[in-house]
Design a protein around this motif. Sequence first.
Motif, PDB file in Angstrom:
ATOM      1  N   ASP A 299       0.834  -1.212   0.000  1.00 18.75           N
ATOM      2  CA  ASP A 299       0.000   0.000   0.000  1.00 18.75           C
ATOM      3  C   ASP A 299       0.865   1.256   0.000  1.00 18.75           C
ATOM      4  O   ASP A 299       0.550   2.241  -0.684  1.00 18.75           O
ATOM      5  N   PHE A 300       1.929   1.234   0.761  1.00 15.50           N
ATOM      6  CA  PHE A 300       2.838   2.385   0.818  1.00 15.50           C
ATOM      7  C   PHE A 300       3.473   2.622  -0.551  1.00 15.50           C
ATOM      8  O   PHE A 300       3.499   3.748  -1.052  1.00 15.50           O
ATOM      9  N   LEU A 301       3.969   1.550  -1.168  1.00 15.56           N
ATOM     10  CA  LEU A 301       4.575   1.646  -2.496  1.00 15.56           C
ATOM     11  C   LEU A 301       3.552   2.108  -3.531  1.00 15.56           C
ATOM     12  O   LEU A 301       3.867   2.894  -4.420  1.00 15.56           O
ATOM     13  N   GLY A 302       2.314   1.624  -3.393  1.00 13.26           N
ATOM     14  CA  GLY A 302       1.265   1.999  -4.337  1.00 13.26           C
ATOM     15  C   GLY A 302       0.892   3.471  -4.283  1.00 13.26           C
ATOM     16  O   GLY A 302       0.294   4.000  -5.227  1.00 13.26           O
ATOM     17  N   ASN A 303       1.241   4.143  -3.176  1.00 18.27           N
ATOM     18  CA  ASN A 303       0.932   5.572  -3.029  1.00 18.27           C
ATOM     19  C   ASN A 303       2.139   6.455  -3.317  1.00 18.27           C
ATOM     20  O   ASN A 303       2.130   7.641  -2.969  1.00 18.27           O
ATOM     21  N   ARG A 304       3.159   5.905  -3.936  1.00 20.04           N
ATOM     22  CA  ARG A 304       4.357   6.689  -4.272  1.00 20.04           C
ATOM     23  C   ARG A 304       3.977   7.870  -5.170  1.00 20.04           C
ATOM     24  O   ARG A 304       3.318   7.713  -6.177  1.00 20.04           O
ATOM     25  N   GLY A 305       4.378   9.062  -4.726  1.00 20.16           N
ATOM     26  CA  GLY A 305       4.035  10.278  -5.461  1.00 20.16           C
ATOM     27  C   GLY A 305       2.705  10.873  -5.060  1.00 20.16           C
ATOM     28  O   GLY A 305       2.331  11.940  -5.552  1.00 20.16           O
ATOM     29  N   ARG A 306       1.978  10.198  -4.141  1.00 19.49           N
ATOM     30  CA  ARG A 306       0.668  10.693  -3.703  1.00 19.49           C
ATOM     31  C   ARG A 306       0.547  10.798  -2.187  1.00 19.49           C
ATOM     32  O   ARG A 306      -0.525  11.118  -1.673  1.00 19.49           O
ATOM     33  N   LEU A 307       1.627  10.531  -1.475  1.00 17.46           N
ATOM     34  CA  LEU A 307       1.572  10.578  -0.013  1.00 17.46           C
ATOM     35  C   LEU A 307       1.438  12.022   0.472  1.00 17.46           C
ATOM     36  O   LEU A 307       2.034  12.930  -0.112  1.00 17.46           O
ATOM     37  N   PRO A 308       0.672  12.255   1.539  1.00 15.53           N
ATOM     38  CA  PRO A 308       0.514  13.628   2.047  1.00 15.53           C
ATOM     39  C   PRO A 308       1.792  14.137   2.695  1.00 15.53           C
ATOM     40  O   PRO A 308       2.642  13.348   3.135  1.00 15.53           O
ATOM     41  N   TRP A 309       1.940  15.450   2.756  1.00 18.57           N
ATOM     42  CA  TRP A 309       3.115  16.053   3.399  1.00 18.57           C
ATOM     43  C   TRP A 309       3.002  15.909   4.915  1.00 18.57           C
ATOM     44  O   TRP A 309       1.891  15.835   5.458  1.00 18.57           O
ATOM     45  N   PRO A 310       4.144  15.900   5.612  1.00 15.95           N
ATOM     46  CA  PRO A 310       4.092  15.802   7.078  1.00 15.95           C
ATOM     47  C   PRO A 310       3.541  17.070   7.740  1.00 15.95           C
ATOM     48  O   PRO A 310       3.224  17.054   8.931  1.00 15.95           O
ATOM     49  N   VAL A 311       3.454  18.180   6.988  1.00 14.78           N
ATOM     50  CA  VAL A 311       2.818  19.408   7.471  1.00 14.78           C
ATOM     51  C   VAL A 311       1.867  19.887   6.377  1.00 14.78           C
ATOM     52  O   VAL A 311       2.074  19.636   5.186  1.00 14.78           O
ATOM     53  N   THR A 312       0.798  20.584   6.781  1.00 18.34           N
ATOM     54  CA  THR A 312      -0.200  21.010   5.800  1.00 18.34           C
ATOM     55  C   THR A 312       0.295  22.174   4.954  1.00 18.34           C
ATOM     56  O   THR A 312      -0.166  22.376   3.837  1.00 18.34           O
ATOM     57  N   ASN A 313       1.235  22.945   5.481  1.00 17.26           N
ATOM     58  CA  ASN A 313       1.740  24.104   4.744  1.00 17.26           C
ATOM     59  C   ASN A 313       3.251  24.164   4.907  1.00 17.26           C
ATOM     60  O   ASN A 313       3.749  24.385   6.008  1.00 17.26           O
ATOM     61  N   GLY A 314       3.984  23.968   3.830  1.00 11.85           N
ATOM     62  CA  GLY A 314       5.440  23.979   3.952  1.00 11.85           C
ATOM     63  C   GLY A 314       6.136  24.063   2.611  1.00 11.85           C
ATOM     64  O   GLY A 314       5.544  23.818   1.560  1.00 11.85           O
ATOM     65  N   VAL A 315       7.424  24.421   2.668  1.00 17.52           N
ATOM     66  CA  VAL A 315       8.271  24.524   1.479  1.00 17.52           C
ATOM     67  C   VAL A 315       9.592  23.836   1.789  1.00 17.52           C
ATOM     68  O   VAL A 315      10.179  24.043   2.862  1.00 17.52           O
ATOM     69  N   ILE A 316      10.075  23.002   0.865  1.00 21.44           N
ATOM     70  CA  ILE A 316      11.365  22.332   1.048  1.00 21.44           C
ATOM     71  C   ILE A 316      12.492  23.346   0.835  1.00 21.44           C
ATOM     72  O   ILE A 316      12.606  23.930  -0.243  1.00 21.44           O
ATOM     73  N   ILE A 317      13.306  23.554   1.871  1.00 24.37           N
ATOM     74  CA  ILE A 317      14.420  24.503   1.748  1.00 24.37           C
ATOM     75  C   ILE A 317      15.766  23.790   1.668  1.00 24.37           C
ATOM     76  O   ILE A 317      16.774  24.414   1.366  1.00 24.37           O
ATOM     77  N   GLN A 318      15.779  22.506   1.979  1.00 24.14           N
ATOM     78  CA  GLN A 318      16.989  21.708   1.789  1.00 24.14           C
ATOM     79  C   GLN A 318      16.582  20.340   1.273  1.00 24.14           C
ATOM     80  O   GLN A 318      15.819  19.631   1.926  1.00 24.14           O
ATOM     81  N   GLY A 319      17.061  19.985   0.074  1.00 22.56           N
ATOM     82  CA  GLY A 319      16.665  18.736  -0.537  1.00 22.56           C
ATOM     83  C   GLY A 319      17.498  17.555  -0.099  1.00 22.56           C
ATOM     84  O   GLY A 319      18.357  17.640   0.780  1.00 22.56           O
ATOM     85  N   PHE A 320      17.255  16.437  -0.747  1.00 25.19           N
ATOM     86  CA  PHE A 320      17.910  15.171  -0.439  1.00 25.19           C
ATOM     87  C   PHE A 320      19.228  15.058  -1.207  1.00 25.19           C
ATOM     88  O   PHE A 320      19.330  15.503  -2.346  1.00 25.19           O
ATOM     89  N   GLY A 321      20.223  14.479  -0.576  1.00 27.66           N
ATOM     90  CA  GLY A 321      21.479  14.187  -1.266  1.00 27.66           C
ATOM     91  C   GLY A 321      22.596  15.154  -0.942  1.00 27.66           C
ATOM     92  O   GLY A 321      22.525  15.956  -0.010  1.00 27.66           O
ATOM     93  N   VAL A 322      23.639  15.096  -1.764  1.00 29.03           N
ATOM     94  CA  VAL A 322      24.833  15.919  -1.552  1.00 29.03           C
ATOM     95  C   VAL A 322      24.545  17.368  -1.947  1.00 29.03           C
ATOM     96  O   VAL A 322      23.889  17.632  -2.952  1.00 29.03           O
ATOM     97  N   TYR A 323      25.024  18.294  -1.149  1.00 29.31           N
ATOM     98  CA  TYR A 323      24.891  19.716  -1.464  1.00 29.31           C
ATOM     99  C   TYR A 323      26.094  20.463  -0.890  1.00 29.31           C
ATOM    100  O   TYR A 323      26.862  19.929  -0.103  1.00 29.31           O
ATOM    101  N   TYR A 324      26.230  21.712  -1.311  1.00 31.96           N
ATOM    102  CA  TYR A 324      27.326  22.556  -0.839  1.00 31.96           C
ATOM    103  C   TYR A 324      26.746  23.791  -0.152  1.00 31.96           C
ATOM    104  O   TYR A 324      25.815  24.414  -0.659  1.00 31.96           O
ATOM    105  N   THR A 325      27.288  24.113   0.992  1.00 29.66           N
ATOM    106  CA  THR A 325      26.852  25.294   1.722  1.00 29.66           C
ATOM    107  C   THR A 325      27.375  26.542   1.022  1.00 29.66           C
ATOM    108  O   THR A 325      28.256  26.452   0.160  1.00 29.66           O
ATOM    109  N   PRO A 326      26.832  27.731   1.363  1.00 26.29           N
ATOM    110  CA  PRO A 326      27.355  28.968   0.764  1.00 26.29           C
ATOM    111  C   PRO A 326      28.855  29.160   1.001  1.00 26.29           C
ATOM    112  O   PRO A 326      29.516  29.876   0.254  1.00 26.29           O
ATOM    113  N   GLU A 327      29.378  28.491   2.045  1.00 29.13           N
ATOM    114  CA  GLU A 327      30.820  28.570   2.305  1.00 29.13           C
ATOM    115  C   GLU A 327      31.590  27.500   1.527  1.00 29.13           C
ATOM    116  O   GLU A 327      32.770  27.263   1.772  1.00 29.13           O
ATOM    117  N   ASN A 328      30.876  26.827   0.579  1.00 30.84           N
ATOM    118  CA  ASN A 328      31.458  25.792  -0.272  1.00 30.84           C
ATOM    119  C   ASN A 328      31.916  24.570   0.520  1.00 30.84           C
ATOM    120  O   ASN A 328      32.904  23.915   0.179  1.00 30.84           O
TER     121      ASN A 328
END
Length: 431
Positions: A299-328
């Motif tokens: 059931d969890f796999l079947g809802n991939r791409g349709r699962l609700p957000w953990p908060v009703t109102n929010g914006v992702i400010i840091q994504g998944f994976g490798v990233y670099y800070t402003p200080e590089n």
Amino acid sequence: MKFLKIVFFLLCVFTAFNVHAQSSQELKRRRDQLTQELQQLNQEYQETANNKKLSKKQLDNLKAQISIREEKINVINSEVRNLDNQISESNNSVRSLQSQLDQLRKEYAGMILFAYRNQSAYNKLMFIFAAKDFNQAYKRLKYLQQFGTYRERQADYIEGTQKDLHVKIVELDKSKEEKSALLKDQEKEKKTLGEQKNTQTQAIADLSQHEGQLKQQQKDLQKKIAATNREIDAAVRREIAEARRRAEEEAKEAARVAAAKAKAENREVEIPKTKTITKTSSNSEVLNATPEAARLSNDFLGNRGRLPWPVTNGVIIQGFGVYYTPENIKSESTGVSIKTNPGASVRAIFEGEVINVRDIVGTYLVVIRHGEYFTAYSNLRSVSVSKGQKVTTKQTIGTVATDSTTGETDVEFDLYKGSTPVNPKLWLAPN
């Protein structure tokens, strides 16, 4: 035959336009969503700036705005390309319809001239009676009747083609107006993007004057993230080990009972049809050993791409994976950081069982199992669930904490398949 060709042409044009219209609607929806996210981030950034609170998260907010604005510009570019295709198709349709209309008018004019020259009843009778025999006379009579009907039909074709031509011209004008509006919006976004990049450079320079404060914030944040990741990993591994232990014991008990029953009935022990859990079984087999766990996983796999957000109102400010800070500085995120409103409720994204509730450096972590999948919610100010409790989809499990130093309100959300972290954004429904 000519009428069928016209109908077929119009159907092709309508189908092509409908495909473009659908794509344009999706792009417009995404552009509106990005605009809303930008407005929310900008409001939060202004609040931070007004409070004169220097922090790494202030830069993260600005970086998120720049990233979203760049995506919005790309979406606008796609919309403009779509409109260019629509304008080109509309121009082709207008030229084709105009050519057809001219041809229909020319043919209709010829019929009118023919009808005018042969309008008297005497001429029509002479045309019929001049036939060689009765069959030819009958055919000439039917020809005159069909000619009149065909003339009326041609008049209807002309009127219909004129209407189609008018509709296409209106659509063409509308597409040109939309393109003009999009280009203005694009120029505005490019200008704002340049200003924000300059602001980001200035903000880094300003924060460099408070290097000690920034490094301490970064150090505290990384320490908390590391502790959270260790606790999540430990909770998942404990759950896998416990599931393996239970499954192995159940398999041994089932084998013992089967052997005792076979001995009592004086027959050989039957080999079980279902695969039993052993020390070599994979984590996926272990976590899906029971029918309930297997159902939850599916059931969890079947809802991939349709699962609700953990908060009703929010914006992702840091994504998944490798990233670099402003200080590089190279860093890696096993989940996503979602900015939300102060005091916002945090909810389970799917039904499951709470396997861990832990205090991590003054805020709470909640880990929930959904078959072979696990979700983790950290940086909670308070929790309303306990270990072993069953939860339902969208059930509130706590409230998000606000950083007393920076004033930022973020919830950290991780998603694991077994012991492997996966990108939560790919599983959540479009916000």
